[in-house]
Design a protein around this motif. Structure first.
Motif, PDB file in Angstrom:
ATOM      1  N   THR A  18      42.560  41.136  29.202  1.00  0.00           N
ATOM      2  CA  THR A  18      42.898  41.576  30.493  1.00  0.00           C
ATOM      3  C   THR A  18      43.950  40.259  30.976  1.00  0.00           C
ATOM      4  O   THR A  18      44.229  40.718  32.267  1.00  0.00           O
ATOM      5  CB  THR A  18      42.016  41.756  31.532  1.00  0.00           C
ATOM      6  N   HIS A  19      44.453  39.408  30.398  1.00  0.00           N
ATOM      7  CA  HIS A  19      45.217  38.406  30.763  1.00  0.00           C
ATOM      8  C   HIS A  19      46.762  38.942  30.616  1.00  0.00           C
ATOM      9  O   HIS A  19      47.069  39.418  29.827  1.00  0.00           O
ATOM     10  CB  HIS A  19      45.007  37.029  30.327  1.00  0.00           C
ATOM     11  N   ASN A  20      47.446  38.222  31.706  1.00  0.00           N
ATOM     12  CA  ASN A  20      49.145  38.417  31.646  1.00  0.00           C
ATOM     13  C   ASN A  20      49.706  37.465  31.016  1.00  0.00           C
ATOM     14  O   ASN A  20      48.830  36.522  30.302  1.00  0.00           O
ATOM     15  CB  ASN A  20      49.539  38.928  32.863  1.00  0.00           C
ATOM     16  N   HIS A  21      50.960  37.229  30.972  1.00  0.00           N
ATOM     17  CA  HIS A  21      51.708  36.184  30.127  1.00  0.00           C
ATOM     18  C   HIS A  21      51.604  34.725  30.749  1.00  0.00           C
ATOM     19  O   HIS A  21      52.151  33.691  29.992  1.00  0.00           O
ATOM     20  CB  HIS A  21      53.248  36.481  30.081  1.00  0.00           C
ATOM     21  N   VAL A  22      50.969  34.514  32.076  1.00  0.00           N
ATOM     22  CA  VAL A  22      50.786  33.202  32.307  1.00  0.00           C
ATOM     23  C   VAL A  22      49.352  32.760  32.441  1.00  0.00           C
ATOM     24  O   VAL A  22      49.027  31.884  33.081  1.00  0.00           O
ATOM     25  CB  VAL A  22      51.380  33.263  33.929  1.00  0.00           C
ATOM     26  N   GLY A  23      48.206  33.717  31.870  1.00  0.00           N
ATOM     27  CA  GLY A  23      47.013  33.393  31.449  1.00  0.00           C
ATOM     28  C   GLY A  23      46.190  33.801  32.565  1.00  0.00           C
ATOM     29  O   GLY A  23      44.815  33.383  32.467  1.00  0.00           O
ATOM     30  N   PRO A  25      44.523  37.002  35.116  1.00  0.00           N
ATOM     31  CA  PRO A  25      44.237  38.618  35.010  1.00  0.00           C
ATOM     32  C   PRO A  25      45.534  39.319  35.269  1.00  0.00           C
ATOM     33  O   PRO A  25      46.351  38.921  36.081  1.00  0.00           O
ATOM     34  CB  PRO A  25      43.332  38.946  36.247  1.00  0.00           C
ATOM     35  N   HIS A  26      45.693  40.433  34.394  1.00  0.00           N
ATOM     36  CA  HIS A  26      46.863  41.203  34.671  1.00  0.00           C
ATOM     37  C   HIS A  26      46.885  41.979  36.042  1.00  0.00           C
ATOM     38  O   HIS A  26      45.764  42.118  36.415  1.00  0.00           O
ATOM     39  CB  HIS A  26      47.015  42.333  33.728  1.00  0.00           C
ATOM     40  N   ALA A  27      47.868  42.268  36.636  1.00  0.00           N
ATOM     41  CA  ALA A  27      48.081  42.676  37.914  1.00  0.00           C
ATOM     42  C   ALA A  27      47.249  44.304  37.807  1.00  0.00           C
ATOM     43  O   ALA A  27      46.544  44.767  38.741  1.00  0.00           O
ATOM     44  CB  ALA A  27      49.747  43.052  38.275  1.00  0.00           C
ATOM     45  N   GLY A  28      47.483  45.105  36.687  1.00  0.00           N
ATOM     46  CA  GLY A  28      46.781  46.260  36.575  1.00  0.00           C
ATOM     47  C   GLY A  28      45.363  45.930  36.701  1.00  0.00           C
ATOM     48  O   GLY A  28      44.345  46.867  37.056  1.00  0.00           O
ATOM     49  N   ALA A  29      44.724  44.933  36.000  1.00  0.00           N
ATOM     50  CA  ALA A  29      43.327  44.737  36.055  1.00  0.00           C
ATOM     51  C   ALA A  29      42.841  44.294  37.350  1.00  0.00           C
ATOM     52  O   ALA A  29      41.655  44.902  37.963  1.00  0.00           O
ATOM     53  CB  ALA A  29      42.871  43.704  35.063  1.00  0.00           C
ATOM     54  N   MET A  30      43.509  43.571  38.295  1.00  0.00           N
ATOM     55  CA  MET A  30      42.886  43.177  39.399  1.00  0.00           C
ATOM     56  C   MET A  30      43.213  44.455  40.447  1.00  0.00           C
ATOM     57  O   MET A  30      42.498  44.427  41.316  1.00  0.00           O
ATOM     58  CB  MET A  30      44.101  41.880  40.013  1.00  0.00           C
ATOM     59  N   LYS A  66      48.033  34.528  44.718  1.00  0.00           N
ATOM     60  CA  LYS A  66      47.954  33.442  43.986  1.00  0.00           C
ATOM     61  C   LYS A  66      47.299  33.666  42.551  1.00  0.00           C
ATOM     62  O   LYS A  66      46.593  34.538  42.439  1.00  0.00           O
ATOM     63  CB  LYS A  66      47.033  32.417  44.632  1.00  0.00           C
ATOM     64  N   LEU A  67      47.851  32.754  41.460  1.00  0.00           N
ATOM     65  CA  LEU A  67      47.308  32.999  40.373  1.00  0.00           C
ATOM     66  C   LEU A  67      45.852  32.747  40.175  1.00  0.00           C
ATOM     67  O   LEU A  67      45.427  31.726  40.627  1.00  0.00           O
ATOM     68  CB  LEU A  67      48.020  32.156  39.461  1.00  0.00           C
ATOM     69  N   ALA A  68      45.078  33.924  39.617  1.00  0.00           N
ATOM     70  CA  ALA A  68      43.643  33.776  39.572  1.00  0.00           C
ATOM     71  C   ALA A  68      43.446  33.005  37.919  1.00  0.00           C
ATOM     72  O   ALA A  68      43.892  33.916  37.111  1.00  0.00           O
ATOM     73  CB  ALA A  68      42.889  35.040  39.614  1.00  0.00           C
ATOM     74  N   ILE A  69      42.603  32.098  37.904  1.00  0.00           N
ATOM     75  CA  ILE A  69      41.949  31.455  36.584  1.00  0.00           C
ATOM     76  C   ILE A  69      40.622  31.804  36.835  1.00  0.00           C
ATOM     77  O   ILE A  69      39.997  31.306  37.709  1.00  0.00           O
ATOM     78  CB  ILE A  69      42.562  30.203  36.634  1.00  0.00           C
ATOM     79  N   GLY A  70      40.229  32.299  35.499  1.00  0.00           N
ATOM     80  CA  GLY A  70      38.542  32.328  35.538  1.00  0.00           C
ATOM     81  C   GLY A  70      38.399  33.959  36.117  1.00  0.00           C
ATOM     82  O   GLY A  70      39.266  34.697  36.363  1.00  0.00           O
ATOM     83  N   PRO A  71      37.114  34.158  35.856  1.00  0.00           N
ATOM     84  CA  PRO A  71      36.665  35.414  36.569  1.00  0.00           C
ATOM     85  C   PRO A  71      37.022  35.745  37.811  1.00  0.00           C
ATOM     86  O   PRO A  71      36.997  34.655  38.700  1.00  0.00           O
ATOM     87  CB  PRO A  71      35.083  35.399  36.257  1.00  0.00           C
ATOM     88  N   VAL A  72      37.199  36.796  38.485  1.00  0.00           N
ATOM     89  CA  VAL A  72      37.676  37.118  39.955  1.00  0.00           C
ATOM     90  C   VAL A  72      36.506  38.113  40.316  1.00  0.00           C
ATOM     91  O   VAL A  72      35.903  38.949  39.523  1.00  0.00           O
ATOM     92  CB  VAL A  72      39.103  37.774  39.910  1.00  0.00           C
ATOM     93  N   LEU A  73      36.419  38.087  41.511  1.00  0.00           N
ATOM     94  CA  LEU A  73      35.647  39.063  42.270  1.00  0.00           C
ATOM     95  C   LEU A  73      36.324  39.744  43.644  1.00  0.00           C
ATOM     96  O   LEU A  73      37.306  39.019  44.337  1.00  0.00           O
ATOM     97  CB  LEU A  73      34.250  38.035  43.041  1.00  0.00           C
ATOM     98  N   ALA A  74      35.982  40.974  43.357  1.00  0.00           N
ATOM     99  CA  ALA A  74      36.598  41.786  44.428  1.00  0.00           C
ATOM    100  C   ALA A  74      35.663  42.067  45.527  1.00  0.00           C
ATOM    101  O   ALA A  74      34.654  42.846  45.088  1.00  0.00           O
ATOM    102  CB  ALA A  74      37.369  42.897  43.902  1.00  0.00           C
ATOM    103  N   THR A  75      35.777  42.072  46.838  1.00  0.00           N
ATOM    104  CA  THR A  75      34.787  42.385  47.899  1.00  0.00           C
ATOM    105  C   THR A  75      35.624  43.401  48.867  1.00  0.00           C
ATOM    106  O   THR A  75      36.419  42.936  49.444  1.00  0.00           O
ATOM    107  CB  THR A  75      34.296  41.013  48.495  1.00  0.00           C
ATOM    108  N   ALA A  76      34.809  44.532  49.166  1.00  0.00           N
ATOM    109  CA  ALA A  76      35.637  45.652  49.862  1.00  0.00           C
ATOM    110  C   ALA A  76      34.562  45.698  51.161  1.00  0.00           C
ATOM    111  O   ALA A  76      33.471  45.481  50.985  1.00  0.00           O
ATOM    112  CB  ALA A  76      35.499  46.740  49.198  1.00  0.00           C
ATOM    113  N   ARG A  77      35.322  46.369  52.040  1.00  0.00           N
ATOM    114  CA  ARG A  77      34.203  46.774  53.283  1.00  0.00           C
ATOM    115  C   ARG A  77      35.172  47.734  53.977  1.00  0.00           C
ATOM    116  O   ARG A  77      36.170  48.055  53.992  1.00  0.00           O
ATOM    117  CB  ARG A  77      34.071  45.458  54.294  1.00  0.00           C
ATOM    118  N   GLY A 112      44.284  37.436  46.133  1.00  0.00           N
ATOM    119  CA  GLY A 112      44.980  38.807  46.305  1.00  0.00           C
ATOM    120  C   GLY A 112      43.955  39.505  47.455  1.00  0.00           C
ATOM    121  O   GLY A 112      43.090  39.240  47.709  1.00  0.00           O
ATOM    122  N   GLU A 113      44.864  40.510  48.001  1.00  0.00           N
ATOM    123  CA  GLU A 113      44.257  41.315  49.019  1.00  0.00           C
ATOM    124  C   GLU A 113      44.844  42.896  48.716  1.00  0.00           C
ATOM    125  O   GLU A 113      45.888  42.974  48.387  1.00  0.00           O
ATOM    126  CB  GLU A 113      44.422  40.772  50.400  1.00  0.00           C
TER     127      GLU A 113
END
Length: 123
Positions: A18-23, A25-30, A66-77, A112-113
């Motif tokens: 799921t990574h992009n060319h800069v290491g 997460p790919h935009a589509g994955a986010m 900003k570039l995310a490195i490592g696992p990411v978490l999305a929190t919605a409300r 990201g948001e």
């Protein structure tokens, strides 16, 4: 994980597939992660209405900050009180409501948001 009132979190592991060319997460994955978190909030808040209405994503907007490195978490409300949305539905309207999503690294650094606009389509 938070409750529906304050938000729902969804985690995406850091995987090369799921990574992009800069290491990061790919935009589509986010985008998928954020949309999934928004859907979890919608179902938690309005799942009891599935016999009367179908939740549908109407549109979405995402900003990659900003570039995310490592696992990411999305929190919605929910962006509107559930009772307000249900009142519109009960009045015969098709309510639309925003679901803001914050995407951040596991240590809380925002990357990201996103805002997903949802509706409840009467069945």
């Amino acid at each position: 994980m938070r409750t529906a009132r304050t938000g729902r979190g969804r985690r995406s592991p850091s995987e090369p597939a799921t990574h992009n060319h800069v290491g990061g997460p790919h935009a589509g994955a986010m985008f998928t992660l954020g949309e999934t978190a928004s859907g979890a909030v919608v179902l938690a808040a309005f799942g009891h209405l599935l016999d009367r209405a179908t939740p549908l994503a109407v549109r979405a907007e995402i900003a990659y900050r900003k570039l995310a490195i490592g696992p990411v978490l999305a929190t919605a409300r929910l962006g509107r009180p559930p009772a307000e949305v249900v009142a519109q539905l009960e009045a015969g309207e098709r309510p639309e409501f925003p679901v803001p999503v914050e995407i951040a690294t596991e240590n809380g650094k925002p990357t990201g948001e996103m805002t997903v606009i949802w509706t409840l389509r009467p069945n």
